[in-house]
Design an enzyme around this catalytic site. Structure first.
Site, short mmCIF file in Angstrom:
data_model
loop_
_atom_site.label_atom_id
_atom_site.label_comp_id
_atom_site.label_asym_id
_atom_site.label_seq_id
_atom_site.Cartn_x
_atom_site.Cartn_y
_atom_site.Cartn_z
N ARG A 250 0.87 -1.18 0.00
CA ARG A 250 0.00 0.00 0.00
C ARG A 250 0.91 1.23 0.00
O ARG A 250 1.95 1.24 0.67
CB ARG A 250 -0.90 0.03 1.24
CG ARG A 250 -2.07 -0.93 1.22
CD ARG A 250 -3.18 -0.51 0.26
NE ARG A 250 -4.32 -1.40 0.33
CZ ARG A 250 -4.53 -2.42 -0.51
NH1 ARG A 250 -3.69 -2.67 -1.50
NH2 ARG A 250 -5.60 -3.18 -0.37
N GLU A 279 -3.35 7.97 -4.06
CA GLU A 279 -3.82 7.55 -5.40
C GLU A 279 -5.08 8.31 -5.79
O GLU A 279 -5.94 8.52 -4.93
CB GLU A 279 -4.08 6.04 -5.39
CG GLU A 279 -2.79 5.26 -5.19
CD GLU A 279 -3.00 3.75 -5.04
OE1 GLU A 279 -4.12 3.26 -5.28
OE2 GLU A 279 -2.04 3.07 -4.66
N HIS A 297 -1.58 0.78 -9.74
CA HIS A 297 -2.24 -0.19 -8.85
C HIS A 297 -2.82 -1.37 -9.64
O HIS A 297 -4.03 -1.60 -9.65
CB HIS A 297 -3.33 0.50 -8.02
CG HIS A 297 -3.60 -0.21 -6.73
ND1 HIS A 297 -3.87 0.43 -5.55
CD2 HIS A 297 -3.63 -1.54 -6.42
CE1 HIS A 297 -4.06 -0.45 -4.58
NE2 HIS A 297 -3.92 -1.66 -5.09
P1 NAP Z 1 -0.88 -11.66 4.49
O1 NAP Z 1 -0.84 -13.08 4.06
O2 NAP Z 1 -1.66 -11.28 5.70
O3 NAP Z 1 0.64 -11.17 4.65
C1 NAP Z 1 1.05 -10.04 5.31
C2 NAP Z 1 2.29 -10.37 6.12
O4 NAP Z 1 2.84 -9.17 6.66
C3 NAP Z 1 2.02 -11.32 7.30
O5 NAP Z 1 3.00 -12.32 7.30
C4 NAP Z 1 2.17 -10.40 8.51
O6 NAP Z 1 2.62 -11.07 9.65
C5 NAP Z 1 3.24 -9.47 8.00
N1 NAP Z 1 3.33 -8.24 8.77
C6 NAP Z 1 2.33 -7.44 9.21
N2 NAP Z 1 2.83 -6.37 9.85
C7 NAP Z 1 4.19 -6.52 9.83
C8 NAP Z 1 5.26 -5.77 10.36
N3 NAP Z 1 5.05 -4.63 11.03
N4 NAP Z 1 6.52 -6.22 10.17
C9 NAP Z 1 6.75 -7.38 9.50
N5 NAP Z 1 5.77 -8.14 8.97
C10 NAP Z 1 4.52 -7.71 9.15
O7 NAP Z 1 -1.43 -10.75 3.31
P2 NAP Z 1 -1.21 -10.91 1.73
O8 NAP Z 1 -2.35 -11.63 1.15
O9 NAP Z 1 0.17 -11.42 1.47
O10 NAP Z 1 -1.33 -9.37 1.30
C11 NAP Z 1 -0.41 -8.42 1.80
C12 NAP Z 1 -0.83 -7.01 1.44
O11 NAP Z 1 -0.57 -6.78 0.07
C13 NAP Z 1 -2.32 -6.71 1.61
O12 NAP Z 1 -2.63 -6.33 2.94
C14 NAP Z 1 -2.56 -5.58 0.62
O13 NAP Z 1 -2.50 -4.33 1.25
C15 NAP Z 1 -1.42 -5.72 -0.38
N6 NAP Z 1 -1.92 -6.09 -1.72
C16 NAP Z 1 -1.73 -5.20 -2.74
C17 NAP Z 1 -2.18 -5.54 -4.00
C18 NAP Z 1 -1.99 -4.58 -5.14
O14 NAP Z 1 -2.81 -4.56 -6.05
N7 NAP Z 1 -0.95 -3.80 -5.18
C19 NAP Z 1 -2.80 -6.76 -4.25
C20 NAP Z 1 -2.97 -7.63 -3.18
C21 NAP Z 1 -2.52 -7.28 -1.92
P3 NAP Z 1 1.52 -11.53 10.77
O15 NAP Z 1 0.68 -12.54 10.11
O16 NAP Z 1 2.37 -12.02 11.89
O17 NAP Z 1 0.76 -10.27 11.12
#
Ligand code: NAP
Length: 337
Positions: A250, A279, A297
């Site tokens: 993000r 954005e 995005h």
């Molecule tokens: P996810 O499986 O929940 O992965 C997020 C990871 O970040 C988890 O392992 C979490 O650990 C870790 N985390 C959270 N806070 C942290 C911190 N302060 N320091 C280190 N690690 C931390 O989510 P995902 O499905 O991979 O998606 C991740 C993010 O990508 C979404 O939240 C979204 O904002 C973004 N995204 C963007 C797009 C785009 O179009 N650009 C598309 C999809 C997703 P814990 O589980 O221990 O909290």
């Protein structure tokens, strides 16, 4: 007859196949338009709804929830749900759902696209050709980029997408490091031992060590109070001058003004950005720099993935308004084991 059916609002256009199930089972208010719903329209149309299928550009705060007193479910068509005031929803007994997994591959693919785009100077080369600047044909030292094999990729946020990116990068011959989970980061519990993931191994490092030792840093954390401006001027200064930053998480995870400074002054070599702080606005300095790849995005933007996301969000909404459990509630609302 239809008055006994639950009422559902879809705030923006979805792939038509995803909308169908709602047409039959609900009284549907479908805003069949692209782009974010204007706030005043949103507040008005939310008035008597039971279910909401929303986009990440829809701000769902206490004001909106108060305007929709019969609302039972907010089904976001995204995995990140930073647009929703989760505490306010919880307080009102409203379920919040998101779309994990179905967009992991598309988002990881785009991340690799940005990595290759910036390290192999693809967009810079494209611009050069289009302005007639390619003179002299092939040159051994012309527009050199950087190999990926043997380089370290530092993943910040080793969740679903972070792991999918690492898996792909391992195939390119990269060595993987990662920040521990948010929980481990808080308790300081890291070990230097490599960890086995599905398809690759990776070294856990605290953020400062990861930034200082990675050739490419890729951000995959959710946007939370803790991760807002996680990468600021100080953190950028810790990175190698030869390193690249990729942000497909993000926009506000990175201080964009600080990033523009770091790219302009050669603090880091380059960046690949899919997301931005405000954005669709982009920091004006970034627009003038050759060493940054900018995409609007597009992380999950494939026909197949967007259809799966919309179908999952609709499935979540429908389940809750029909009195069934949601398919993919956000982690804060998962039933405790
Ligand atoms: P996810 O499986 O929940 O992965 C997020 C990871 O970040 C988890 O392992 C979490 O650990 C870790 N985390 C959270 N806070 C942290 C911190 N302060 N320091 C280190 N690690 C931390 O989510 P995902 O499905 O991979 O998606 C991740 C993010 O990508 C979404 O939240 C979204 O904002 C973004 N995204 C963007 C797009 C785009 O179009 N650009 C598309 C999809 C997703 P814990 O589980 O221990 O909290």
């Amino acid at each position: 007859m239809s008055s006994s059916k639950p009422k559902v609002l879809i705030t923006s256009r979805l792939p038509s196949v995803a909308v169908e199930p709602l047409r039959h089972a609900t009284v549907l208010d479908y805003r069949d338009e692209a782009g974010p719903i204007p706030r005043d329209v949103f507040l008005k149309r939310a008035r008597d709804i039971d279910g909401l299928v929303a986009q990440l550009t829809d701000k769902i705060d206490a004001e909106l929830l108060d305007a929709a007193p019969s609302l039972r479910v907010v089904a976001d068509v995204s995995v990140g749900y930073n647009n929703v005031d989760v505490a306010a929803a919880k307080q009102r007994g409203i379920v919040v759902t998101h779309t994990p997994d179905v967009l992991t591959d598309a988002t990881a693919d785009l991340t690799l696209g940005l990595i290759l785009g910036i390290t192999r100077r693809l967009m810079e080369g494209d611009r050069l050709i289009r302005r007639g600047g390619w003179k002299g044909g092939f040159g051994l030292d012309f527009m050199l980029g950087t190999d990926l094999r043997g380089k370290r990729l530092g993943i910040v946020g080793m969740g679903r997408i972070g792991q999918a990116v690492a898996r792909r990068a391992a195939v390119f011959g990269m060595e993987i490091a990662y920040t521990p989970s948010a929980q481990q980061a808080r308790t300081g519990g890291t070990s230097a031992q490599r960890t086995q993931f599905d398809g690759f191994t990776a070294t856990p490092l605290i953020l400062d060590e990861l930034l200082g030792s990675s050739d490419i840093v890729s951000l995959h954390v959710p946007l939370t109070n803790e991760t807002r401006h996680l990468i600021d001027q100080k953190k950028l200064a810790r990175m190698r001058r030869s390193a690249y930053l990729i942000n497909v998480a993000r926009g506000p995870v990175v201080d964009e003004a600080a990033l523009a400074w770091a790219l302009r002054d050669g603090v880091i070599s380059g960046a690949g950005l899919d997301v931005f702080e405000e954005e669709p606005n982009v920091h004006p300095d970034l627009l003038t720099l050759e060493n940054v790849v900018l995409v609007p995005h597009l992380g999950s933007a494939t026909r197949e993935t967007r259809t799966r996301m919309a179908e999952l969000a609709v499935g979540n909404c429908l389940n809750v308004v029909l009195g069934k459990p949601p398919l993919t509630p956000i982690p804060e609302m998962k039933p405790q084991c």
